[in-house]
Design an enzyme around this catalytic site. Structure first.
Site, short mmCIF file in Angstrom:
data_model
loop_
_atom_site.label_atom_id
_atom_site.label_comp_id
_atom_site.label_asym_id
_atom_site.label_seq_id
_atom_site.Cartn_x
_atom_site.Cartn_y
_atom_site.Cartn_z
N HIS A 66 0.38 3.90 3.30
CA HIS A 66 1.82 3.84 3.50
C HIS A 66 2.30 5.04 4.34
CE1 HIS A 66 2.83 1.18 -0.29
NE2 HIS A 66 2.17 0.53 0.65
N HIS A 83 7.13 -0.85 -1.10
CA HIS A 83 6.06 -1.09 -0.14
C HIS A 83 6.71 -1.31 1.21
CE1 HIS A 83 2.72 -1.86 -3.20
NE2 HIS A 83 3.79 -1.52 -3.89
#
Length: 593
Positions: free
Chosen positions: A526, A569
């Protein structure tokens, strides 16, 4: 254009994929060139080519993955790591976790990382998005704005009654129904007692049920939706949603190639204006293509900074060392990289689980630190100036310590004053196994990504500097202990027969947990912030309209513009960012011309 003392190596850029033919005939000039056919880039291409008067080219080295069964099947995504659909990057040795070199996954194909991710659709906490506007006053980058664009891109499939019974909950006001991205709950959702046991065990640990994790409130236990079509149980990636349905538009061209750099008109004494880009074809041949209006970089947080640097935009000291003439002095390029450290606990079970259990528990600092919350908050606040100086030093002063401290104070306020969640624990079971993946969502450590050389854009110098700030290790160990405690909490604990050797118990010593962390931690994939949307004085690279500072017509629309980490996310947020860019920044600019 900035001369390179070393020519861009064609062989290093050659892709193993076969050329992908576009239905539109390539020409030598387009209104917009989008670099990267990934999560954000294909949405932009779709929106811009709704105007038949605009010609848009998307340039990407990836292949058509529509027939890749591991891409299409939502349960096969873990098998994509290390395959040709993955760039297969590696970090530099990580100083703070024993010098380990970590793998870095990033999607390589038409659809980018949306082809290989876990399809998790979780947005984040409202206050985290509101902080973007705090950092960019008057910009409109806040939760209310993001929500309208989340909903615009989304085609939400409400759960069936049996799915609701096993935790597939939602609140209609937070979802869209007419967008292109399919969002729904897995049709093979685990249907049995595990959901109730997990919900009760987490409730026994103080984590209540969250009725919609995408409401701007993530704290608690939930079953999360995914970017899939629940009717036929297939992945919905960016290409499936935004490119393949419109690939026959005559004003949309997909070019198979790897962009090396932006080309400039004569910029002496004036603001640099992009004239086009240079790219390398699969056969190694260098080609150029012109942009009449804008060049939009959408290559992701790990590649966009490399293209900027090769184009002469970045830290002059880094550019000079590489033999690149500085066009725009922007020391923040490639800095402010924030990634999350991912770990897992695996267990064997005495029960067989015939299905998929996508359960997430988001925890705030109040829950994680309990009675120690105030002391942790006070000590952390005292250490912010020290951490800022450390981060500044690690960037060779590319980032000013006082600027870094301002960003860290915003983050401290989010964690300790606004009560956003700082930990995510995924709890799942399948077959005769169960595991928890867990990570700190808002680490204080900052890393970087830069070119290794001008000869090879495909092997970037990725340095997330995991655990450089002690606070991150404290958080990671606290999360690990909580995750382990969950599996030892009634009624979930009755489902297990053994704990595999090597996983610390909840009450294991600090050293045992630290050694476990140092030896098993990986990237959560991420990364954000490497071309951050921040004021220049804070190390920013793009302004609130996502235009690169001191350029006329270069924008960035991908994860690299996100200034601070989020408890979610990235996929959902990247679609929303691209939606806003197309609707408010790029489209109005074209209409004014």
């Amino acid at each position: 254009m900035p001369p390179l003392k070393t020519r861009f190596g064609a062989l290093a850029l050659a892709t193993v994929f076969l050329p992908l033919q576009s239905l539109a005939t390539p020409i030598d000039s387009y209104d917009y060139i989008i670099v990267g056919a990934g999560t954000s880039g294909l949405l932009l291409a779709n929106r811009l080519t709704e105007d038949a008067n605009l010609n848009v080219a998307v340039i990407d080295p990836g292949a058509d993955e529509r027939n890749n069964t591991n891409v299409v099947n939502p349960l096969a995504w873990l098998g994509l790591s290390g395959t040709p659909v993955d760039w297969n990057y590696s970090s530099v040795p990580q100083e703070y976790i024993g010098g380990r070199v970590l793998p870095y996954d990033a999607g390589k194909g038409i659809g980018g990382t949306s082809l290989i991710n876990g399809m998790t659709y979780i947005r984040g906490d409202q206050a985290q998005f509101d902080s973007w506007e705090d950092l960019n006053p008057g910009s409109g980058w806040n939760w209310d704005t993001m929500l309208q664009y989340y909903k615009k891109a989304e085609r939400f499939f409400p759960p069936s009654s049996w799915q609701e019974a096993v935790g597939a909950l939602y609140e209609e006001e937070y979802h869209g129904s007419s967008g292109e991205i399919d969002v729904g709950f897995s049709p093979v959702l685990l249907n049995g007692s595990f959901y109730g046991d997990a919900k009760t065990a987490w409730a026994n640990l103080g984590q209540s049920l969250d009725k919609d994790v995408n409401s701007g409130h993530t704290a608690g236990f939930d079953v999360w939706p995914q970017t899939l079509n629940p009717i036929d149980n297939t992945r919905c990636d960016s290409a499936t949603a935004f490119y393949w349905p419109v690939q026959d538009r005559p004003n949309l061209t997909l070019i198979n190639g790897t962009v090396s750099r932006i080309l400039w008109k004569n910029y002496t004494g004036s603001t640099p204006e992009a004239s086009g880009v240079e790219y390398v074809m699969p056969n190694g041949q260098n080609k150029t293509v012109k942009a009449a209006k804008e060049v939009i970089l959408s290559a992701g947080a790990l590649r966009t900074p490399l293209i900027l640097e090769l184009s002469g935009i970045g830290n002059p000291s880094i550019l000079e060392e590489l033999g690149i003439e500085t066009v725009v002095d922007l020391p923040g390029v490639g800095e402010n990289m924030i990634d999350q450290p991912n770990m897992a606990l695996s267990y064997s079970t005495n029960t067989t689980f015939p299905g998929y259990a996508p359960y997430a528990t988001f925890v705030n600092a109040t829950s994680l630190f309990g009675d120690g919350f105030k002391r942790v908050s006070d000590v952390t606040k005292l250490l912010l100036p020290h951490w800022a100086r450390q981060i500044s030093k690690e960037t060779n002063r590319a980032l000013n310590a006082s600027a870094v401290e301002q960003l860290l104070r915003v983050q401290h306020d989010l964690i300790f004053e606004k009560d956003v969640t700082i930990a995510e624990i995924l709890s799942t079971a399948s077959g005769t196994g169960a595991f928890s993946a867990y990570w700190g969502t808002l680490p204080f450590s900052r890393g970087s990504v830069h070119l290794n050389s001008t000869d090879d854009i495909n092997t970037p110098k990725i340095n997330p500097r995991f655990m450089a700030i002690d606070f991150d290790m404290i958080v990671q160990i606290a999360i690990g202990r909580l995750a382990a405690t969950f599996w030892d909490t009634s009624p979930i604990s009755t489902s297990f027969e053994a704990v595999p050797q090597g996983i610390p118990s909840p009450d294991a010593s600090w050293n045992q947990w630290k050694n476990f962390t140092d030896s098993t931690m990986i990237s959560n994939a991420h990364p954000i912030g490497t071309a951050a949307m921040l004021p220049r004085k804070l190390g920013g690279v793009v302004d609130p309209q996502l235009r690169v500072y001191d350029t006329k017509n270069v924008r960035v629309v991908d994860a690299s513009v996100i200034p601070l980490q989020i408890s979610g996310h990235l996929t959902a947020t990247l679609y929303a960012i691209a939606e806003r860019a197309a609707a408010e920044f790029i489209a109005p600019a074209r209409d004014a011309v």
